[in-house]
Design an enzyme around this catalytic site. Structure first.
Site, short mmCIF file in Angstrom:
data_model
loop_
_atom_site.label_atom_id
_atom_site.label_comp_id
_atom_site.label_asym_id
_atom_site.label_seq_id
_atom_site.Cartn_x
_atom_site.Cartn_y
_atom_site.Cartn_z
NE ARG A 38 -3.74 0.32 2.89
CZ ARG A 38 -4.51 0.78 3.32
NH1 ARG A 38 -4.38 -0.54 5.27
NH2 ARG A 38 -5.10 1.39 3.58
CB CYS A 83 -2.94 3.33 9.90
SG CYS A 83 -3.94 4.23 10.53
#
Length: 278
Positions: free
Chosen positions: A177, A235
């Site tokens: 990611r 995050c």
């Protein structure tokens, strides 16, 4: 008090003032809780209790913090008082919402707050008694707090401190990611320019338990050596970032800033540069 408690130590804790929270998330989570949870555990909802989701994730991200006043009401409804010893668990090694609940309670002034190492799976394997159905308990007096006490960074803080090279920004999402190979949750793949990647999963051993405080301290001291001293952790939406903050606290290191909006805010905000490594 250690921020992590093992299943065997949980069994030994005095039950007076002990409150266990089930912070699992996902589809049918309420039904999963009713079907099976640690005996006495009270369910806490990520979206409703640990966040106050707004109309536009470009301003606050997918899981903005609720106001302290609203969180105080949640704690009262859950029967959590100032002298409570709270243990929280989930089913994803603390990365679901257990670490977020820990961060919020710590930031609310609680010292006796711990995350169950290994989650409900470890509880089952260690013969901790489970139950089903609803739990009954009384409300607690409302705790008055005006502000979160642990450090928080805004999008503007992150941007400005990266430009001036006074902070190290750590992205704890999975490496694919971060690199921008694909993005399973948010709208755009990539990362904040200048952020480094230390996946939260690296806080755990091969069995899904937290590495020892000594190993975590050596690991993060080495990875962050010679980098700007102020640390900002993020995050996708400010939830799993708390897993790394928890790991740092467990290691005896300084608790860093939490960028609550995280990638879900940055990637949606108009005009923000997106970096990729693909």
């Amino acid at each position: 008090m250690s921020p992590i408690v093992s299943p065997s130590d949980l069994k030994k804790l005095p039950t007076e003032n002990l409150i266990i929270l089930d912070a699992r998330v996902g589809k049918d989570v309420q039904q999963n809780y009713l079907e099976k949870h640690i005996k006495g555990a009270r369910f806490i909802d990520l979206d409703k209790d640990l966040a106050e989701i707004g109309p536009d994730a470009a301003f606050g991200g997918r899981h903005p913090l609720p106001t302290p006043e609203k969180f105080a009401e949640t704690l009262s409804d859950l029967g959590i008082a100032e002298n409570s010893h709270v243990v929280v668990y989930d089913d994803k090694n603390g990365s679901n919402a257990a670490a977020r609940a820990w961060w919020m309670l710590r930031s609310f002034g609680f010292e006796n707050i711990q995350v169950l190492d290994g989650g409900i799976q470890a509880a089952e394997k260690n013969a901790i008694e489970l139950s089903s159905g609803k739990e009954t308990f009384e409300k607690a007096p409302t705790i008055k707090k005006e502000n979160w006490t642990l450090p928080i960074s805004s999008l503007e803080d992150v941007e400005n401190e990266l430009k001036s090279n006074v902070s190290t920004v750590v992205d704890v999402r999975d490496a694919y990611r971060y690199r921008g190979e694909s993005e399973p949750i948010d709208l755009v793949a990539g990362h904040i320019p200048g952020a480094i990647n230390i996946p939260f999963s690296e806080n755990l051993d091969e069995n899904g338990f937290f590495l020892s405080p000594e190993v975590l301290k050596e690991k993060y001291s080495r990875l962050l050596e010679n980098r700007p001293g102020n640390l900002i952790v993020h995050c996708g939406s400010g939830v799993t970032a708390c897993h790394t903050i928890l790991a740092l606290a467990y290691a005896g290191l300084k608790i860093p800033n939490l960028y609550v909006g995280s990638w879900s805010e940055w990637s949606r905000r108009e005009g923000k540069t997106i970096a990729k490594e693909v």
